[in-house]
Scaffold this motif. Structure first.
Motif, PDB file in Angstrom:
ATOM      1  N   ALA A  12       0.882  -1.219  -0.001  1.00 33.73           N
ATOM      2  CA  ALA A  12       0.012   0.138  -0.007  1.00 33.73           C
ATOM      3  C   ALA A  12       0.923   1.224  -0.054  1.00 33.73           C
ATOM      4  O   ALA A  12       0.335   2.143  -0.429  1.00 33.73           O
ATOM      5  CB  ALA A  12      -1.055  -0.009   1.127  1.00 33.73           C
ATOM      6  N   ASN A  13       1.964   1.127   0.728  1.00 36.87           N
ATOM      7  CA  ASN A  13       2.745   2.299   0.887  1.00 36.87           C
ATOM      8  C   ASN A  13       4.301   2.141   1.100  1.00 36.87           C
ATOM      9  O   ASN A  13       4.478   0.686   1.537  1.00 36.87           O
ATOM     10  CB  ASN A  13       2.385   3.342   1.720  1.00 36.87           C
ATOM     11  CG  ASN A  13       2.170   2.747   3.268  1.00 36.87           C
ATOM     12  OD1 ASN A  13       2.942   2.189   3.605  1.00 36.87           O
ATOM     13  ND2 ASN A  13       1.002   2.921   3.662  1.00 36.87           N
ATOM     14  N   GLU A  14       5.258   2.577   1.067  1.00 37.83           N
ATOM     15  CA  GLU A  14       6.591   2.334   1.484  1.00 37.83           C
ATOM     16  C   GLU A  14       6.764   1.925   2.793  1.00 37.83           C
ATOM     17  O   GLU A  14       7.783   0.919   3.274  1.00 37.83           O
ATOM     18  CB  GLU A  14       7.641   3.527   1.073  1.00 37.83           C
ATOM     19  CG  GLU A  14       7.853   3.892  -0.352  1.00 37.83           C
ATOM     20  CD  GLU A  14       9.107   4.824  -0.371  1.00 37.83           C
ATOM     21  OE1 GLU A  14      10.043   5.062   0.269  1.00 37.83           O
ATOM     22  OE2 GLU A  14       9.100   5.392  -1.517  1.00 37.83           O
ATOM     23  N   ARG A  15       5.972   2.546   3.633  1.00 40.43           N
ATOM     24  CA  ARG A  15       6.337   2.191   4.983  1.00 40.43           C
ATOM     25  C   ARG A  15       5.721   0.666   5.284  1.00 40.43           C
ATOM     26  O   ARG A  15       6.588  -0.074   5.968  1.00 40.43           O
ATOM     27  CB  ARG A  15       5.526   2.920   6.041  1.00 40.43           C
ATOM     28  CG  ARG A  15       5.346   2.808   7.507  1.00 40.43           C
ATOM     29  CD  ARG A  15       6.697   3.088   8.162  1.00 40.43           C
ATOM     30  NE  ARG A  15       7.393   1.988   8.581  1.00 40.43           N
ATOM     31  CZ  ARG A  15       8.698   1.826   9.054  1.00 40.43           C
ATOM     32  NH1 ARG A  15       9.591   2.804   8.606  1.00 40.43           N
ATOM     33  NH2 ARG A  15       9.201   0.779   9.394  1.00 40.43           N
ATOM     34  N   SER A  38      -1.358   6.214  -7.234  1.00 38.12           N
ATOM     35  CA  SER A  38      -2.124   5.994  -6.183  1.00 38.12           C
ATOM     36  C   SER A  38      -2.358   4.725  -5.477  1.00 38.12           C
ATOM     37  O   SER A  38      -3.041   4.523  -4.253  1.00 38.12           O
ATOM     38  CB  SER A  38      -3.428   6.617  -6.222  1.00 38.12           C
ATOM     39  OG  SER A  38      -4.165   5.947  -7.179  1.00 38.12           O
ATOM     40  N   ARG A  39      -1.949   3.590  -6.222  1.00 35.24           N
ATOM     41  CA  ARG A  39      -1.969   2.273  -5.743  1.00 35.24           C
ATOM     42  C   ARG A  39      -0.958   1.690  -4.896  1.00 35.24           C
ATOM     43  O   ARG A  39      -0.838   0.519  -4.698  1.00 35.24           O
ATOM     44  CB  ARG A  39      -2.262   1.471  -7.047  1.00 35.24           C
ATOM     45  CG  ARG A  39      -3.602   2.028  -7.805  1.00 35.24           C
ATOM     46  CD  ARG A  39      -3.734   1.005  -9.208  1.00 35.24           C
ATOM     47  NE  ARG A  39      -2.362   1.014  -9.700  1.00 35.24           N
ATOM     48  CZ  ARG A  39      -2.191   0.188 -10.849  1.00 35.24           C
ATOM     49  NH1 ARG A  39      -2.931  -0.736 -11.054  1.00 35.24           N
ATOM     50  NH2 ARG A  39      -0.881   0.241 -11.546  1.00 35.24           N
ATOM     51  N   GLY A  40       0.150   2.456  -4.402  1.00 34.96           N
ATOM     52  CA  GLY A  40       1.110   1.950  -3.604  1.00 34.96           C
ATOM     53  C   GLY A  40       2.333   2.030  -4.171  1.00 34.96           C
ATOM     54  O   GLY A  40       2.792   2.714  -5.302  1.00 34.96           O
ATOM     55  N   VAL A  41       3.159   0.924  -3.925  1.00 34.55           N
ATOM     56  CA  VAL A  41       4.639   0.750  -4.407  1.00 34.55           C
ATOM     57  C   VAL A  41       4.657  -0.837  -4.932  1.00 34.55           C
ATOM     58  O   VAL A  41       4.153  -1.669  -3.915  1.00 34.55           O
ATOM     59  CB  VAL A  41       5.675   1.206  -3.582  1.00 34.55           C
ATOM     60  CG1 VAL A  41       5.453   2.620  -3.328  1.00 34.55           C
ATOM     61  CG2 VAL A  41       5.642   0.607  -2.123  1.00 34.55           C
ATOM     62  N   THR A  42       5.613  -0.918  -5.443  1.00 36.30           N
ATOM     63  CA  THR A  42       6.256  -2.559  -5.741  1.00 36.30           C
ATOM     64  C   THR A  42       7.571  -2.359  -5.202  1.00 36.30           C
ATOM     65  O   THR A  42       8.408  -1.856  -5.376  1.00 36.30           O
ATOM     66  CB  THR A  42       6.079  -2.700  -7.443  1.00 36.30           C
ATOM     67  OG1 THR A  42       4.944  -2.619  -7.859  1.00 36.30           O
ATOM     68  CG2 THR A  42       6.681  -4.031  -7.638  1.00 36.30           C
ATOM     69  N   GLY A  65      -2.800 -12.919  -1.896  1.00 35.34           N
ATOM     70  CA  GLY A  65      -3.845 -11.903  -1.574  1.00 35.34           C
ATOM     71  C   GLY A  65      -3.349 -11.161  -0.136  1.00 35.34           C
ATOM     72  O   GLY A  65      -4.287 -10.438   0.519  1.00 35.34           O
ATOM     73  N   PHE A  66      -2.379 -11.397   0.444  1.00 34.49           N
ATOM     74  CA  PHE A  66      -2.089 -10.598   1.432  1.00 34.49           C
ATOM     75  C   PHE A  66      -1.561  -9.243   1.297  1.00 34.49           C
ATOM     76  O   PHE A  66      -0.522  -9.137   0.618  1.00 34.49           O
ATOM     77  CB  PHE A  66      -0.853 -11.308   2.289  1.00 34.49           C
ATOM     78  CG  PHE A  66      -0.345 -10.419   3.402  1.00 34.49           C
ATOM     79  CD1 PHE A  66      -1.037 -10.440   4.776  1.00 34.49           C
ATOM     80  CD2 PHE A  66       0.787  -9.780   3.231  1.00 34.49           C
ATOM     81  CE1 PHE A  66      -0.410  -9.842   5.723  1.00 34.49           C
ATOM     82  CE2 PHE A  66       1.420  -9.069   4.562  1.00 34.49           C
ATOM     83  CZ  PHE A  66       0.714  -9.004   5.687  1.00 34.49           C
ATOM     84  N   PHE A  67      -2.455  -8.270   1.714  1.00 36.32           N
ATOM     85  CA  PHE A  67      -2.233  -6.932   1.045  1.00 36.32           C
ATOM     86  C   PHE A  67      -2.477  -5.922   2.223  1.00 36.32           C
ATOM     87  O   PHE A  67      -3.215  -5.839   3.003  1.00 36.32           O
ATOM     88  CB  PHE A  67      -3.072  -6.581  -0.189  1.00 36.32           C
ATOM     89  CG  PHE A  67      -2.699  -5.204  -0.707  1.00 36.32           C
ATOM     90  CD1 PHE A  67      -3.606  -3.969  -0.585  1.00 36.32           C
ATOM     91  CD2 PHE A  67      -1.646  -5.121  -1.512  1.00 36.32           C
ATOM     92  CE1 PHE A  67      -3.133  -3.048  -0.812  1.00 36.32           C
ATOM     93  CE2 PHE A  67      -1.491  -3.933  -2.094  1.00 36.32           C
ATOM     94  CZ  PHE A  67      -2.194  -2.623  -1.868  1.00 36.32           C
TER      95      PHE A  67
END
Length: 67
Positions: A12-15, A38-42, A65-67
């Motif tokens: 969801a984000n870098e953190r 806006s969908r987060g980071v890879t 599915g763990f998100f």
């Protein structure tokens, strides 16, 4: 210098990605983030940081599915 990275998955984000890396004893210097807007980071991790003792597929939890 270029390093070979293994893509781990989407967060969801870098953190969140950093928290995952800390739980897996990875140094933040071995991480690479690619923005997904806006969908987060890879998250990708330098292969040499994974070592021989790493599981063959650290991304398993991220791709099921763990998100």
């Amino acid at each position: 210098m270029s390093y070979d990275h293994q893509e781990i998955g989407d967060f969801a984000n870098e953190r969140d990605a950093q928290d995952w890396a800390e739980r897996n004893n990875l140094d933040v210097r071995d991480l690479h983030y690619r923005s997904r807007g806006s969908r987060g980071v890879t998250l990708s991790v330098r292969r040499s940081a994974l070592g021989d003792s790493a599981t063959s597929d650290l991304s398993y939890g991220r791709r099921t599915g763990f998100f």
